[in-house]
Design an enzyme around this catalytic site. Structure first.
Site, PDB file in Angstrom:
ATOM      1  N   ASP A  83      -8.752  -5.720  -5.525  1.00 33.74           N
ATOM      2  CA  ASP A  83      -8.335  -4.578  -4.715  1.00 33.74           C
ATOM      3  C   ASP A  83      -8.632  -3.266  -5.431  1.00 33.74           C
ATOM      4  O   ASP A  83      -8.097  -3.016  -6.507  1.00 33.74           O
ATOM      5  CB  ASP A  83      -6.834  -4.684  -4.435  1.00 33.74           C
ATOM      6  CG  ASP A  83      -6.316  -3.552  -3.567  1.00 33.74           C
ATOM      7  OD1 ASP A  83      -7.137  -2.861  -2.946  1.00 33.74           O
ATOM      8  OD2 ASP A  83      -5.081  -3.380  -3.513  1.00 33.74           O
ATOM      9  N   HIS A 131      -6.298  -6.741  -1.165  1.00 32.33           N
ATOM     10  CA  HIS A 131      -5.195  -5.825  -0.871  1.00 32.33           C
ATOM     11  C   HIS A 131      -3.950  -6.574  -0.391  1.00 32.33           C
ATOM     12  O   HIS A 131      -3.993  -7.303   0.581  1.00 32.33           O
ATOM     13  CB  HIS A 131      -5.654  -4.827   0.186  1.00 32.33           C
ATOM     14  CG  HIS A 131      -4.905  -3.542   0.177  1.00 32.33           C
ATOM     15  ND1 HIS A 131      -4.635  -2.830  -0.968  1.00 32.33           N
ATOM     16  CD2 HIS A 131      -4.353  -2.825   1.187  1.00 32.33           C
ATOM     17  CE1 HIS A 131      -3.977  -1.728  -0.664  1.00 32.33           C
ATOM     18  NE2 HIS A 131      -3.787  -1.711   0.641  1.00 32.33           N
ATOM     19  N   SER A 142       0.837  -1.188   0.000  1.00 33.99           N
ATOM     20  CA  SER A 142       0.000   0.000   0.000  1.00 33.99           C
ATOM     21  C   SER A 142       0.883   1.254   0.000  1.00 33.99           C
ATOM     22  O   SER A 142       1.754   1.380  -0.842  1.00 33.99           O
ATOM     23  CB  SER A 142      -0.955  -0.036   1.185  1.00 33.99           C
ATOM     24  OG  SER A 142      -2.015   0.842   0.986  1.00 33.99           O
TER      25      SER A 142
END
Length: 500
Positions: free
Chosen positions: A430, A455, A177
């Site tokens: 995601d 994710h 991320s």
């Protein structure tokens, strides 16, 4: 991503932002790892250390320092010269990322690698000004990705110069991320320090002018559309149903009781916050739609969207109260899967290990990530991206205005072909993949797509229920790691030979 224990919707609404600007800020928070700390039964053991970092790496007026926390696990490290896998900490307590980035722990022995998890400044215990770090914009001024990357670079150089046997260790950056964005940028900005990077679920293009602002919410909607008949359609219809039911005092009371809310809904502004909370819930479910039980943002069943959509698969016209009963049951899958929650708190949607206020500041300065909805290609109420409202809210809260194009200027935007040795992995489930690199740019700027992945699934621990696509992705990532390490050692041997 922990600074505050909860993510406070009501607090955010005081930003005076448009509701989608609020959601864009809030959504950017929910971008990290989860699961039990050793879901594969691998024991985790590390040393907690602190390094004296400069508060400002790029100026000479502020000469203070702070203690940056970092964690080291060297049980499997083969010295001298064994590789170092360096986790580029993101917006939260580094111990959370350490405990939940199972991929690094699982491959450490194979590579004879040392693991290092570095905490991002202003998060966890790494506070440049201690308790005053968030007191005003002057103290927050040094919370930037550039300063954080410089911290990482200085820390790696110090480790290599002071850790016996590490002087010639090749370093690979790993992150998920925002941490994945940092891993990629670390390799771009400091290629002499890291030989490669794995950037998992890293939306390095989720910036103005790089990707359409609506793509994020389209992917959320697609996840629900394929997880249950008419599931996305009924969520789209629920917003109007909420408006209809909440138009009376008795309707507000019914909603509060039906959803089991800790604080009853009393006004129109409460309904705006309630809708925002629901929208975040659907987004979070898309991010953590893992094929097994997990505890990422909340304890959840396998394929949680499928579990949610069992309550939302109505066909034809549905009475408002019947539809919203389904929505309430669906939200309880997310918020009360264990049955231990006495009520649902609309001010909290995710783990308290995420750094709420710090990320808002970053989003209000250089991490400007436009998002919008149209209510047609997505299942949400239409909302345009309003940069001016966003900027005004940031200025009101922090006394700072966002630099919308700065990330593209400092990190190259889509013009990154000159760089090398970066893996961009993205899951098809995601929503953050919308702003990720989803095609090979060169033969060493590689995109790995995981169709059944949410994710950064590839950074999580191996699980018996992992889809074949994530197993293949991890195997490919390991192959690239071997390739980069082998090449780095070859270059080192060649340079030593020349010196002699």
């Amino acid at each position: 991503m922990g600074l505050l224990a909860t993510l406070l919707t009501t607090f955010v609404l005081t930003f005076c932002l448009g509701s989608l600007a609020v959601r864009a800020l809030k959504s950017q928070l929910f971008t990290r790892r989860g699961g039990s700390s050793s879901s594969a039964g691998i024991p985790i053991s590390y040393k907690t250390l602190y390094f004296e970092q400069k508060i400002d790496h790029f100026g000479f007026l502020e000469d203070g320092t702070f203690k940056q926390r970092y964690l080291i696990a060297d049980k499997h490290w083969q010295q001298p010269g064994g590789p170092i896998f360096f986790y580029t900490g993101n917006e939260g307590d580094i111990t959370w990322f350490c405990n939940n980035t199972g991929f690094m722990w699982e491959i450490a022995e194979e590579f004879g690698a040392m693991l290092v998890f570095a905490e991002h400044r202003y998060y966890g215990e790494s506070l440049p000004f201690g308790a005053d770090s968030y007191s005003d914009n002057k103290h927050l001024n040094y919370l930037t990705s550039e300063q954080a990357l410089a911290d990482f670079a200085v820390l790696v150089q110090n480790l290599k110069s002071t850790f016996p046997g590490a002087q010639n260790s090749p370093v690979i950056a790993v992150g998920g991320s925002y941490g994945g964005m940092l891993a990629a940028w670390f390799r771009m900005k400091y290629p002499h320090i890291v030989v490669g990077a794995l950037a998992s679920s890293a939306p390095i293009w989720q910036f103005p002018g790089m990707v359409p602002c609506g793509d994020f919410y389209k992917i959320v909607t697609q996840d629900f559309a394929k997880s249950g008949s008419d599931c996305d359609k009924n969520i789209r219809m629920s917003w109007k149903a909420i408006e209809n039911v909440s138009s009376t005092a008795s309707g507000l009371q019914w909603l509060s009781e039906e959803f089991g809310l800790c604080a009853p809904l009393k006004s129109k502004s409460d309904i705006a916050g309630f809708k925002n909370w629901l929208q975040e819930t659907w987004v979070n479910l898309a991010m953590v739609d893992y094929p097994y039980e997990a505890n990422f943002l909340q304890p959840l069943p396998p394929w949680p969207i499928q579990a949610v959509c069992k309550y939302l698969s109505f066909s034809g016209s549905v009475p408002d109260y019947h539809l919203l009963h389904g929505v309430s049951q669906a939200t309880k899958v997310y918020y009360n899967y264990t049955g231990s929650s006495p009520c649902l708190n609309t001010s909290q949607t995710a783990t308290g290990s995420l750094g709420f206020l710090g990320w808002f500041y970053q989003a209000c300065t250089e991490m400007v990530m436009p998002m919008c909805t149209d209510g047609i290609q997505d299942m949400f109420e239409p909302e345009e991206w309003n940069f001016q409202a966003f900027s005004d809210g940031c200025n009101a809260r922090f006394g700072a205005r966002p630099r919308a194009d700065w990330a593209g200027t400092v990190y190259g935007g889509k013009d990154i072909a000159a760089h090398s040795n970066i893996i961009f992995s993205n899951g098809g489930l995601d929503p953050w993949s919308a702003g990720g690199v989803n095609h090979n740019i060169t033969d060493s700027l590689i995109s790995i797509l995981i169709p059944d992945g949410a994710h950064h699934l590839d950074l999580r621990y191996t699980n018996d229920h992992d889809p074949p696509s994530v197993r293949a992705a991890r195997a490919l990532e390991v192959n690239y790691f071997h390739k980069w390490i082998k090449h780095a050692k070859k270059i080192h041997r060649a340079s030593v030979f020349k010196l002699h």
